[in-house]
Design a protein around this motif. Structure first.
Motif, mmCIF file in Angstrom:
data_model
loop_
_atom_site.group_PDB
_atom_site.id
_atom_site.type_symbol
_atom_site.label_atom_id
_atom_site.label_comp_id
_atom_site.label_asym_id
_atom_site.label_seq_id
_atom_site.Cartn_x
_atom_site.Cartn_y
_atom_site.Cartn_z
ATOM 1 N N ALA A 167 0.819 -1.213 0.000
ATOM 2 C CA ALA A 167 0.000 0.000 0.000
ATOM 3 C C ALA A 167 0.856 1.268 0.000
ATOM 4 C CB ALA A 167 -0.931 -0.005 1.212
ATOM 5 N N LEU A 168 2.163 1.121 0.152
ATOM 6 C CA LEU A 168 3.078 2.272 0.172
ATOM 7 C C LEU A 168 3.769 2.466 -1.174
ATOM 8 C CD1 LEU A 168 4.779 1.533 3.633
ATOM 9 C CD2 LEU A 168 2.685 2.810 3.178
ATOM 10 N N ARG A 169 3.297 1.796 -2.214
ATOM 11 C CA ARG A 169 3.960 1.848 -3.524
ATOM 12 C C ARG A 169 4.118 3.266 -4.070
ATOM 13 N NH1 ARG A 169 4.883 -2.765 -6.340
ATOM 14 N NH2 ARG A 169 3.820 -4.683 -5.718
ATOM 15 N N ASP A 170 3.155 4.108 -3.814
ATOM 16 C CA ASP A 170 3.230 5.460 -4.371
ATOM 17 C C ASP A 170 4.099 6.390 -3.533
ATOM 18 O OD1 ASP A 170 1.315 5.292 -2.312
ATOM 19 O OD2 ASP A 170 0.344 7.141 -2.987
ATOM 20 N N ILE A 171 4.626 5.876 -2.423
ATOM 21 C CA ILE A 171 5.479 6.692 -1.545
ATOM 22 C C ILE A 171 6.911 6.182 -1.543
ATOM 23 C CG2 ILE A 171 5.803 7.564 0.807
ATOM 24 C CD1 ILE A 171 2.835 7.027 1.313
ATOM 25 N N LEU A 172 7.079 4.870 -1.497
ATOM 26 C CA LEU A 172 8.410 4.260 -1.413
ATOM 27 C C LEU A 172 8.750 3.565 -2.729
ATOM 28 C CD1 LEU A 172 8.226 2.675 2.170
ATOM 29 C CD2 LEU A 172 9.105 4.916 1.515
ATOM 30 N N PRO A 173 10.043 3.524 -3.090
ATOM 31 C CA PRO A 173 10.467 2.907 -4.363
ATOM 32 C C PRO A 173 10.504 1.393 -4.269
ATOM 33 C CG PRO A 173 12.374 3.741 -3.187
ATOM 34 C CD PRO A 173 11.180 4.137 -2.363
ATOM 35 N N MET A 174 9.352 0.747 -4.497
ATOM 36 C CA MET A 174 9.225 -0.700 -4.318
ATOM 37 C C MET A 174 9.972 -1.504 -5.374
ATOM 38 S SD MET A 174 7.365 -1.291 -1.620
ATOM 39 C CE MET A 174 6.176 -0.515 -0.545
ATOM 40 N N GLY A 175 10.141 -0.955 -6.568
ATOM 41 C CA GLY A 175 10.790 -1.712 -7.628
ATOM 42 C C GLY A 175 9.995 -2.954 -7.960
ATOM 43 N N GLY A 176 10.652 -4.123 -7.924
ATOM 44 C CA GLY A 176 9.985 -5.387 -8.250
ATOM 45 C C GLY A 176 9.440 -6.104 -7.041
ATOM 46 N N PHE A 177 9.019 -5.355 -6.031
ATOM 47 C CA PHE A 177 8.510 -5.950 -4.794
ATOM 48 C C PHE A 177 7.377 -6.936 -5.111
ATOM 49 C CE2 PHE A 177 5.474 -5.989 -1.257
ATOM 50 C CZ PHE A 177 6.303 -6.353 -0.214
ATOM 51 N N GLY A 178 7.509 -8.171 -4.605
ATOM 52 C CA GLY A 178 6.491 -9.183 -4.803
ATOM 53 C C GLY A 178 6.692 -10.025 -6.041
ATOM 54 N N ASP A 230 11.297 -0.824 10.582
ATOM 55 C CA ASP A 230 12.640 -0.900 11.148
ATOM 56 C C ASP A 230 13.354 -2.186 10.737
ATOM 57 O OD1 ASP A 230 14.703 0.232 12.846
ATOM 58 O OD2 ASP A 230 14.240 -1.353 14.291
ATOM 59 N N SER A 231 12.620 -3.134 10.150
ATOM 60 C CA SER A 231 13.246 -4.376 9.680
ATOM 61 C C SER A 231 14.136 -4.067 8.481
ATOM 62 C CB SER A 231 12.164 -5.396 9.297
ATOM 63 O OG SER A 231 11.469 -4.954 8.145
ATOM 64 N N GLY A 232 14.902 -5.063 8.057
ATOM 65 C CA GLY A 232 15.843 -4.836 6.959
ATOM 66 C C GLY A 232 15.209 -4.260 5.703
ATOM 67 N N PRO A 233 14.175 -4.923 5.126
ATOM 68 C CA PRO A 233 13.550 -4.380 3.909
ATOM 69 C C PRO A 233 12.922 -3.013 4.125
ATOM 70 C CG PRO A 233 12.987 -6.686 4.211
ATOM 71 C CD PRO A 233 13.675 -6.257 5.464
ATOM 72 N N GLY A 234 12.236 -2.836 5.265
ATOM 73 C CA GLY A 234 11.616 -1.544 5.551
ATOM 74 C C GLY A 234 12.642 -0.440 5.690
ATOM 75 N N ARG A 235 13.712 -0.729 6.384
ATOM 76 C CA ARG A 235 14.784 0.263 6.559
ATOM 77 C C ARG A 235 15.423 0.628 5.223
ATOM 78 N NH1 ARG A 235 20.407 -0.309 8.006
ATOM 79 N NH2 ARG A 235 21.137 1.415 9.303
ATOM 80 N N HIS A 236 15.592 -0.390 4.346
ATOM 81 C CA HIS A 236 16.164 -0.137 3.020
ATOM 82 C C HIS A 236 15.270 0.804 2.218
ATOM 83 C CE1 HIS A 236 18.054 -0.834 -0.870
ATOM 84 N NE2 HIS A 236 16.872 -1.178 -1.352
ATOM 85 N N LEU A 237 13.962 0.551 2.212
ATOM 86 C CA LEU A 237 13.036 1.389 1.456
ATOM 87 C C LEU A 237 12.971 2.797 2.030
ATOM 88 C CD1 LEU A 237 10.128 -1.182 0.969
ATOM 89 C CD2 LEU A 237 11.694 -0.342 -0.795
ATOM 90 N N MET A 238 12.898 2.902 3.338
ATOM 91 C CA MET A 238 12.786 4.226 3.970
ATOM 92 C C MET A 238 14.061 5.044 3.766
ATOM 93 S SD MET A 238 9.765 4.583 5.552
ATOM 94 C CE MET A 238 9.688 5.296 7.208
ATOM 95 N N GLY A 239 15.197 4.364 3.635
ATOM 96 C CA GLY A 239 16.457 5.061 3.452
ATOM 97 C C GLY A 239 16.617 5.686 2.083
ATOM 98 N N GLN A 240 15.726 5.360 1.157
ATOM 99 C CA GLN A 240 15.825 5.896 -0.201
ATOM 100 C C GLN A 240 14.971 7.130 -0.430
ATOM 101 O OE1 GLN A 240 16.014 2.818 -3.415
ATOM 102 N NE2 GLN A 240 15.516 1.395 -1.762
#
Length: 282
Positions: A167-178, A230-240
């Motif tokens: 649901a955060l696709r329009d905010i965070l750079p998901m790329g090929g998530f899923g 705060d998990s690895g994937p979440g932290r990676h996305l938020m850091g961008q």
């Protein structure tokens, strides 16, 4: 570790990702606990069995397997030194004596041929650089007729925590998530791929069953959102993204998760997986 071919995964699980999982072992176990009985039941662990737990992480499933193999032994293997340290601490605290842990890359680890009766894994087999080679190597560690049982991530559809992140696709750079393919979380999300890999690796009697289970992600929507981001994937996305986008993402995720918050102190989200079984030929 004497030999590693999954170098990217080794870096991740000995870096922030592994440290986060080790620090929050109890919370991650609460997320995945619902799959334990399905996995261990399918493995049909007997009291004298020698069990190999692949990608054991902080070792919860290894200890559960050891309790079933009361006169046998369970070995957990993982890339992550921080998680294995936590696993050994937990085994000592819980007084599980017939369990041990080794740091290694299961794709190439020096297993004794035919040393195990059964191999299990809870979400630890999706990250191999070469899954066919990895499962063939694991198969050689099983005795003739030995059993394999694991759970791996199914498609993102039907998984509530993945839907919340999507649901955060329009905010965070998901790329090929899923997206399926690998190595990665969804590398074995296609059951036809799973069956093809295991056949090529020399297994037979291959079964794939779609399963679901609830997982506890936090006390409430705010706590669960903070944990996810705060998990690895979440932290990676938020850091961008910048501070404004991070704040928007956090608020959006909290709002999304409130639909699952029943106010009972445990926010639960449905997870899904493939429960896979196979045997090594006699």
């Amino acid at each position: 570790m004497r030999q590693v071919v999954n170098t990217g995964q080794a870096q991740a699980w000995n870096g922030y990702e592994g440290t986060h999982w080790a620090r929050h072992q109890d919370r991650w176990d609460a997320v995945n606990e619902g799959f334990n009985e399905q996995l261990l039941g399918a493995a049909a662990i007997g009291p004298y069995d020698r069990v190999l737990d692949i990608g054991c992480g902080a070792g919860r499933t290894t200890r559960l397997a050891a309790r079933r193999a009361v006169n046998g032994h369970a070995l957990g293997v993982d890339l992550s030194a921080p998680m294995l340290e936590r696993a050994r601490e937990s085994a000592r605290r819980e007084r599980v004596g017939n369990v041990s842990y080794e740091q290694g890359d299961a794709q190439v680890h020096a297993f004794e041929p035919g040393a195990f009766d059964v191999a299990v894994s809870r979400f630890g087999v999706m990250f191999f650089a070469d899954p066919t080679a990895a499962f063939a190597h694991i198969g050689r560690a099983l005795r003739p007729g030995g059993r394999l049982a694991f759970v791996c991530a199914a498609q993102a559809e039907g998984n509530q925590w993945l839907a919340a992140i999507a649901a955060l696709r329009d905010i965070l750079p998901m790329g090929g998530f899923g997206a399926t393919g690998g190595p990665g979380m969804f590398s074995l999300a296609d059951p036809d791929t799973v069956r093809g890999v295991l056949r090529a690796a020399g297994f037979q009697d291959i079964g794939t069953e779609y399963v679901e289970a609830p997982g506890t992600w936090g006390r409430d929507a705010e706590d669960a959102a903070a944990f996810l981001l705060d998990s690895g994937p979440g932290r990676h996305l938020m850091g961008q993204v910048g501070p404004e986008a991070r704040d928007r993402a956090r608020r959006r995720l909290v709002a999304t998760l409130r639909a699952y918050d029943r106010g009972d102190g445990a926010l639960r989200l449905r997870g899904n997986a493939w429960l896979v079984t196979a045997t090594r030929p006699q």
